[in-house]
Every structure is written in C-alpha cells, then in structure tokens.
Design a protein around this motif. Structure first.
Motif, PDB file in Angstrom:
ATOM      1  N   PRO A   1       3.767  -1.285   9.029  1.00 23.02           N
ATOM      2  CA  PRO A   1       4.655  -1.693   7.938  1.00 23.02           C
ATOM      3  C   PRO A   1       4.710  -3.195   7.828  1.00 23.02           C
ATOM      4  O   PRO A   1       4.858  -3.895   8.841  1.00 23.02           O
ATOM      5  CB  PRO A   1       6.013  -1.112   8.358  1.00 23.02           C
ATOM      6  CG  PRO A   1       5.697  -0.041   9.327  1.00 23.02           C
ATOM      7  CD  PRO A   1       4.426  -0.448  10.021  1.00 23.02           C
ATOM      8  N   GLY A   2       4.560  -3.704   6.622  1.00 25.77           N
ATOM      9  CA  GLY A   2       4.609  -5.136   6.433  1.00 25.77           C
ATOM     10  C   GLY A   2       3.270  -5.824   6.568  1.00 25.77           C
ATOM     11  O   GLY A   2       3.157  -7.019   6.355  1.00 25.77           O
ATOM     12  N   ALA A   3       2.225  -5.072   6.925  1.00 22.05           N
ATOM     13  CA  ALA A   3       0.891  -5.675   7.001  1.00 22.05           C
ATOM     14  C   ALA A   3       0.487  -6.181   5.621  1.00 22.05           C
ATOM     15  O   ALA A   3       0.687  -5.495   4.621  1.00 22.05           O
ATOM     16  CB  ALA A   3      -0.125  -4.668   7.506  1.00 22.05           C
ATOM     17  N   ALA A   4      -0.073  -7.364   5.590  1.00 24.28           N
ATOM     18  CA  ALA A   4      -0.370  -7.989   4.293  1.00 24.28           C
ATOM     19  C   ALA A   4      -1.422  -7.199   3.538  1.00 24.28           C
ATOM     20  O   ALA A   4      -1.323  -6.988   2.342  1.00 24.28           O
ATOM     21  CB  ALA A   4      -0.825  -9.439   4.503  1.00 24.28           C
ATOM     22  N   SER A   5      -2.487  -6.754   4.228  1.00 17.28           N
ATOM     23  CA  SER A   5      -3.518  -5.996   3.541  1.00 17.28           C
ATOM     24  C   SER A   5      -3.602  -4.622   4.167  1.00 17.28           C
ATOM     25  O   SER A   5      -4.196  -4.443   5.225  1.00 17.28           O
ATOM     26  CB  SER A   5      -4.865  -6.720   3.624  1.00 17.28           C
ATOM     27  OG  SER A   5      -5.217  -6.879   4.973  1.00 17.28           O
TER      28      SER A   5
ATOM     29  N   ILE B   1       4.270  11.136   8.059  1.00 19.66           N
ATOM     30  CA  ILE B   1       3.776  10.113   7.130  1.00 19.66           C
ATOM     31  C   ILE B   1       2.490   9.500   7.663  1.00 19.66           C
ATOM     32  O   ILE B   1       2.422   9.133   8.830  1.00 19.66           O
ATOM     33  CB  ILE B   1       4.841   9.011   6.929  1.00 19.66           C
ATOM     34  CG1 ILE B   1       6.023   9.582   6.157  1.00 19.66           C
ATOM     35  CG2 ILE B   1       4.257   7.810   6.189  1.00 19.66           C
ATOM     36  CD1 ILE B   1       7.155   8.602   5.961  1.00 19.66           C
ATOM     37  N   ASP B   2       1.482   9.425   6.783  1.00 20.29           N
ATOM     38  CA  ASP B   2       0.254   8.684   7.087  1.00 20.29           C
ATOM     39  C   ASP B   2       0.400   7.272   6.553  1.00 20.29           C
ATOM     40  O   ASP B   2       0.746   7.120   5.394  1.00 20.29           O
ATOM     41  CB  ASP B   2      -0.950   9.285   6.348  1.00 20.29           C
ATOM     42  CG  ASP B   2      -1.320  10.640   6.872  1.00 20.29           C
ATOM     43  OD1 ASP B   2      -0.758  11.053   7.889  1.00 20.29           O
ATOM     44  OD2 ASP B   2      -2.186  11.278   6.244  1.00 20.29           O
ATOM     45  N   GLY B   3       0.054   6.281   7.353  1.00 17.61           N
ATOM     46  CA  GLY B   3      -0.053   4.887   6.970  1.00 17.61           C
ATOM     47  C   GLY B   3       0.835   4.491   5.797  1.00 17.61           C
ATOM     48  O   GLY B   3       1.356   5.369   5.161  1.00 17.61           O
TER      49      GLY B   3
ATOM     50  N   GLY C   1       0.830  -1.196   0.000  1.00 17.83           N
ATOM     51  CA  GLY C   1       0.000   0.000   0.000  1.00 17.83           C
ATOM     52  C   GLY C   1       0.866   1.248   0.000  1.00 17.83           C
ATOM     53  O   GLY C   1       2.037   1.203   0.354  1.00 17.83           O
ATOM     54  N   PRO C   2       0.277   2.365  -0.422  1.00 22.48           N
ATOM     55  CA  PRO C   2       1.042   3.603  -0.487  1.00 22.48           C
ATOM     56  C   PRO C   2       1.181   4.273   0.872  1.00 22.48           C
ATOM     57  O   PRO C   2       0.374   4.060   1.764  1.00 22.48           O
ATOM     58  CB  PRO C   2       0.199   4.483  -1.419  1.00 22.48           C
ATOM     59  CG  PRO C   2      -1.197   3.982  -1.232  1.00 22.48           C
ATOM     60  CD  PRO C   2      -1.097   2.515  -0.921  1.00 22.48           C
TER      61      PRO C   2
ATOM     62  N   VAL D   1       2.354  10.943  -2.414  1.00 19.07           N
ATOM     63  CA  VAL D   1       2.120   9.517  -2.244  1.00 19.07           C
ATOM     64  C   VAL D   1       3.221   8.726  -2.939  1.00 19.07           C
ATOM     65  O   VAL D   1       3.642   9.060  -4.045  1.00 19.07           O
ATOM     66  CB  VAL D   1       0.738   9.142  -2.826  1.00 19.07           C
ATOM     67  CG1 VAL D   1       0.534   7.634  -2.799  1.00 19.07           C
ATOM     68  CG2 VAL D   1      -0.361   9.830  -2.042  1.00 19.07           C
ATOM     69  N   GLY D   2       3.699   7.701  -2.261  1.00 19.11           N
ATOM     70  CA  GLY D   2       4.721   6.829  -2.847  1.00 19.11           C
ATOM     71  C   GLY D   2       4.907   5.620  -1.954  1.00 19.11           C
ATOM     72  O   GLY D   2       4.095   5.371  -1.062  1.00 19.11           O
ATOM     73  N   THR D   3       5.982   4.890  -2.181  1.00 17.06           N
ATOM     74  CA  THR D   3       6.271   3.764  -1.293  1.00 17.06           C
ATOM     75  C   THR D   3       6.768   4.312   0.046  1.00 17.06           C
ATOM     76  O   THR D   3       7.264   5.434   0.125  1.00 17.06           O
ATOM     77  CB  THR D   3       7.356   2.840  -1.887  1.00 17.06           C
ATOM     78  OG1 THR D   3       8.591   3.564  -1.914  1.00 17.06           O
ATOM     79  CG2 THR D   3       6.998   2.395  -3.298  1.00 17.06           C
TER      80      THR D   3
END
Ligand SMILES: [Zn+2]
Length: 150
Positions: A140-144, A134-136, A68-69, A112-114
């Motif tokens: 980090p590393g959450a699958a969804s 940084i928002d969300g 996710g971004p 927005v980016g990685t």
C-alpha cells in the motif's frame, strides 16, 4: 484500516495552478471520502467534501491512478451466495440482478476497486462468514503498483 490519498493538479478560479487532494478511508464502519482544494497563488483552501458514501468517479480514478486497483476474491467455497448478495446490495445499493453479477465476479476473476473500497467490502463479507481475500497492490502506498513479482 488503510486509507488512500491522491493529489491532482487543478486550475483555480484565479488562473493559478492549484492542487486537489482526495482521500478515501473507512471511518466508524462506513466508507468515507473527502476532497480538499488548495491554491498557493491566491491562498484559497477549501474543504470541498467530507463524508460517508461512495466516492465519485474523479476521486476513484485519481486513487486508482496513484495506487493501482485492488482485487477482492472469494477465498473458499461458500454453501450459499445469499450472505454475499446481502452485503453487496447493502454496500453498493445494487439491484438484485446486479448483485448476482457482482457475486459471480467475486467467485471468478474478483471484484476490482480501490483498496479502501475492497477492504470495506472484505470486512463486511467476512463478518457474514464469506471467505474473501485481497490481491495487491503488493505494498500500500507504493508509487508504481504495476510491477509484478519477478
Ligand atoms: Zn487561486
């Protein structure tokens, strides 16, 4: 410093299904990316790329799809846009007018980016006295990463 990894399926020259693993991370004050290709059918293992610089689209897309971004936003008022303009021009090699657009986005909806890209920018902006956060993705590393707070 956070790094991100993603794996994508890729067809090998031998006809087998191979795996490409891409990483993006900050190393020695530079944003790096690398790419490894491995095929279990013919035992090919290749390091396709490892070095500093902006990641190509296929790497960014794989990371964004997996994690996710992340969104980088201005966290307070800045007396002048000049420090942010300088950082954005250095990091993205943008033209002055493009850098102005990016600073505008930073102060409105955010860039927005990685996550590694946004962390890299955040560190540089903060070093020049530009308050950013940084928002969300929330974890980090959450699958969804698509699930918001409930
Ligand atoms: Zn193969």
């Amino acid at each position: 410093m956070t790094g991100q990894t993603a794996r994508t399926a890729s067809l090998c020259a031998c006809g087998g299904m191979a795996v490409r693993r891409v990483n993006q991370f900050v190393l020695q004050d530079e944003l790096w990316w690398d790419s490894e290709f491995s095929c279990g059918s013919c035992d090919t293992h290749l390091c396709e790329h490892a070095g500093p610089g902006p990641a190509p689209d296929h790497v960014r897309e794989a990371l964004l799809a997996a994690h996710g971004p992340a969104r980088l936003r201005l966290a307070g008022a800045v007396p002048s846009p000049v420090p942010a303009l300088k950082v954005l021009r250095e990091v993205t090699a943008a033209s002055l007018s493009r850098a102005r657009d990016l600073v505008g986005e930073l102060s409105r909806d955010g860039l927005v980016g990685t996550l590694p890209e946004m962390e890299f920018l955040m560190v540089r902006l903060r070093a020049r006295g530009v308050p950013v956060d940084i928002d969300g993705p929330p974890c980090p590393g959450a699958a969804s990463g698509a699930t918001g707070p409930s």
